[in-house]
Design an enzyme around this catalytic site. Structure first.
Site, mmCIF file in Angstrom:
data_model
loop_
_atom_site.group_PDB
_atom_site.id
_atom_site.type_symbol
_atom_site.label_atom_id
_atom_site.label_comp_id
_atom_site.label_asym_id
_atom_site.label_seq_id
_atom_site.Cartn_x
_atom_site.Cartn_y
_atom_site.Cartn_z
ATOM 1 N N ILE A 5 77.905 -49.481 -6.393
ATOM 2 C CA ILE A 5 76.691 -49.441 -5.582
ATOM 3 C C ILE A 5 76.812 -50.478 -4.479
ATOM 4 O O ILE A 5 77.161 -51.631 -4.743
ATOM 5 C CB ILE A 5 75.452 -49.743 -6.443
ATOM 6 C CG1 ILE A 5 75.375 -48.768 -7.616
ATOM 7 C CG2 ILE A 5 74.188 -49.659 -5.610
ATOM 8 C CD1 ILE A 5 74.422 -49.203 -8.694
ATOM 9 N N CYS A 6 76.524 -50.061 -3.241
ATOM 10 C CA CYS A 6 76.519 -50.985 -2.115
ATOM 11 C C CYS A 6 75.065 -51.352 -1.829
ATOM 12 O O CYS A 6 74.351 -50.641 -1.124
ATOM 13 C CB CYS A 6 77.160 -50.327 -0.898
ATOM 14 S SG CYS A 6 77.170 -51.381 0.523
ATOM 15 N N LEU A 7 74.631 -52.490 -2.389
ATOM 16 C CA LEU A 7 73.244 -52.922 -2.246
ATOM 17 C C LEU A 7 73.246 -54.441 -2.129
ATOM 18 O O LEU A 7 73.832 -55.116 -2.979
ATOM 19 C CB LEU A 7 72.427 -52.470 -3.458
ATOM 20 C CG LEU A 7 70.916 -52.686 -3.390
ATOM 21 C CD1 LEU A 7 70.316 -51.962 -2.208
ATOM 22 C CD2 LEU A 7 70.270 -52.222 -4.677
#
EC number: 2.3.2.23
Lengths: 192, 350
Positions: A87-89
């Protein structure tokens, strides 16, 4: 050293609000270092109706270090890797704050499903499709949701393949080995 | 003076009673919490130490005051004043010597009685010994009365004063010499106009020996000192959370009054220290804590100034009285020494 009392209180808090938000967090084993989070797909998005599972690993420095989260359910999203589930967060990386909790992190991931950010992608193929051919992206995302994120669809897949003349046991084992992909299961059954 | 000390003692005793009551409640909880409470106290004390960094500005203002008095320093000093200056420089030693010399003076008084045949000489010897004993009693009473209040100043200022500003200590000695030259009443009148900071430093010097006598009591005094400041903060707070949002532990009185960031995010001292050891950013607004802690110190000092002024003024009066006692005691020691010398001469003559 992990603050186990805080994690226990967070789990209690999630259970208390489970009905309203639909977000659940359960420990995988006896210890609290590996957890499984479950979030529903947001309404009004291609992910609606799906249930997505997220693997959560608590670091030793929690809550002063962010928890490590990745999707165990396959998702077609620009900011989530379709292969690894990474996840790119930002709040799970440099913008983490000790005031955030597992619940707030899961809510943020749910919000990410509603509002993708293709300019900062995790999966370049999905981002390109999102930018150039949005309708194909929507249909692909919905297809992936129905294929991987819906539990009820398993029976439908089995019925369809059984109608083609294959055995029930063979169909179920093929679907399990192909990870829920109906087409892949069909290919395996044909080749066998 | 006695009534002032009594009122101060009663004022300080009330918050200490409250503290003890709350400590008993906390002691009932688990041992883990007790260990955390210990850590929190240590962190709070370190916070108090940070607050004292503001004293640097006070030091600078004292330097200016020192520079404004060149005339008095340029005045020529007679031989007697030189002797007094030497005694002033070795003031602490003379304080100890006066205590040790008092039995010798009594012995010299006893020896002088059989040697002098005339009634007038024996009468003067008796009067000297009587005065010395009275002075000793007065000193003891003074020490007991001034114990707690002066230890406050010592605990706060000793370390920084000794390490950071050695040259100013010389200036302080000079100030003491000038005050010694002037009479007691004049000293009181003039120093009433002086700054509170000056008073702190003098009290700081005067009562160093008390540190050795009572080192274990210092942490309690620091807590007493910090308590009214916390009260001021508490009155301004409208909503206070009951538990720390990071470790989910209950916030005690110290933690609930702790406000390290202007955004209003509250947390316990234990978590605050962990965050400062890490990236040092506020969990609420994600801004660094370094600038915010400076503001925090300023607000605390602003709030506590009135309290400090009251304390320092009363302490100054006590210090002046103690100095006057010491000075008169020194005079009597001189007289005793001269009598002793006369006795030696008489012995040699016989």
């Amino acid at each position: 050293m992990i603050d186990f009392s805080r994690i226990q209180k967070e789990l209690q808090d999630c259970e208390r609000n489970q009905d309203s938000s639909g977000i659940r967090v359960c420990p995988k084993s006896d210890n609290l270092t590996r957890l499984t989070g479950t979030i529903p797909g947001p309404i009004g998005t291609p992910y609606e109706g799906g249930t997505f599972q997220i693997d959560i690993t608590m670091p030793d420095g929690y809550p002063f270090e962010p928890p490590k989260m990745q999707f165990s359910t396959k998702v077609w999203h620009p900011n989530i890797s379709s292969q690894s589930g990474a996840i790119c967060l930002d709040i799970l990386k440099d913008q983490w704050s000790p005031a955030l909790t597992l619940k707030t992190a899961l809510v943020s991931i749910q919000a990410l499903l509603s509002a993708p950010e293709p300019k900062d992608p995790q999966d370049a193929v999905v981002a390109e499709q999102y930018m150039k051919n949005y309708q194909v992206f929507v249909s692909t995302a919905r297809y992936w949701t129905e294929t991987f994120a819906k539990k009820s669809s398993l029976e439908e897949k089995v019925k369809r393949l059984v109608e083609m003349g294959f055995g029930d046991a063979q169909v179920r084992s093929a679907i399990e080995s192909s990870g829920g992909d109906e087409n892949l299961a069909l290919e395996k059954l044909c080749s066998a | 003076m006695i009534s002032d000390s009594i009122t101060n003692a009663s004022a300080t005793s009330a918050p200490t009673a409250r503290d003890f009551g709350k400590k008993k409640r906390t002691n009932r909880s688990a041992k883990l919490k007790q260990s955390k409470l210990g850590l929190r106290r240590e962190q709070w004390l370190s916070q108090v130490a940070m607050i004292n960094k503001g004293d640097k500005e006070e030091m600078e203002s004292n330097r200016r005051i020192g520079s404004e008095k060149p005339d008095q320093r340029d005045l020529p000093r007679p031989v007697e004043n030189l002797d007094e200056d030497n005694n002033g420089t070795h003031r602490h030693e003379s304080f100890i010597e006066s205590l040790s010399n008092s039995p010798n003076s009594i012995l010299s008084g006893m020896n002088s009685i059989p040697n002098f045949s005339s009634s007038s000489s024996s009468g003067s010897g008796g009067s000297c010994s009587g005065n010395i004993t009275e002075e000793e009693d007065a000193d003891d009473d003074g020490c007991l009365d001034d114990w707690e209040a002066i230890a406050d100043a010592l605990a706060a200022d000793d370390e920084k004063h000794e390490k950071e500003n050695p040259p100013e200590s010389c200036q302080e000695h000079e100030d003491i010499k000038q005050s010694a030259l002037i009479g007691g009443a004049d000293v009181v009148l003039r120093d009433a106009k002086a700054d509170s900071q000056r008073r702190k430093q003098k009290s700081n010097q005067a009562w160093r020996p008390d540190d050795k006598l009572r080192p274990q009591g210092l942490p309690n005094l620091e807590k007493q000192r910090s308590f009214p400041v916390m009260n001021l903060h508490f009155s301004s707070v409208t909503v206070v959370p009951s538990s720390c949002p990071i470790c989910y532990e209950d916030l005690d009185l110290t933690d609930s009054n702790f406000l390290p960031c202007p955004c209003g995010f509250r947390l316990c001292l234990f978590c605050h220290k962990t965050i400062c050891d890490g990236d040092g950013r506020c969990p609420g607004c994600r801004k660094p804590y370094e600038r915010n802690t400076i503001k925090f110190e300023a607000s605390v000092q602003g709030g506590g100034l009135t309290i400090r002024l009251a304390r320092s003024s009363s302490m100054f009066c006590r210090v002046v009285c103690e100095y006057i006692r010491w000075y008169t005691n020194f005079k009597y020691i001189k007289v005793a020494i001269s009598l002793f010398l006369i006795a030696c001469e008489n012995l040699a003559y016989l």
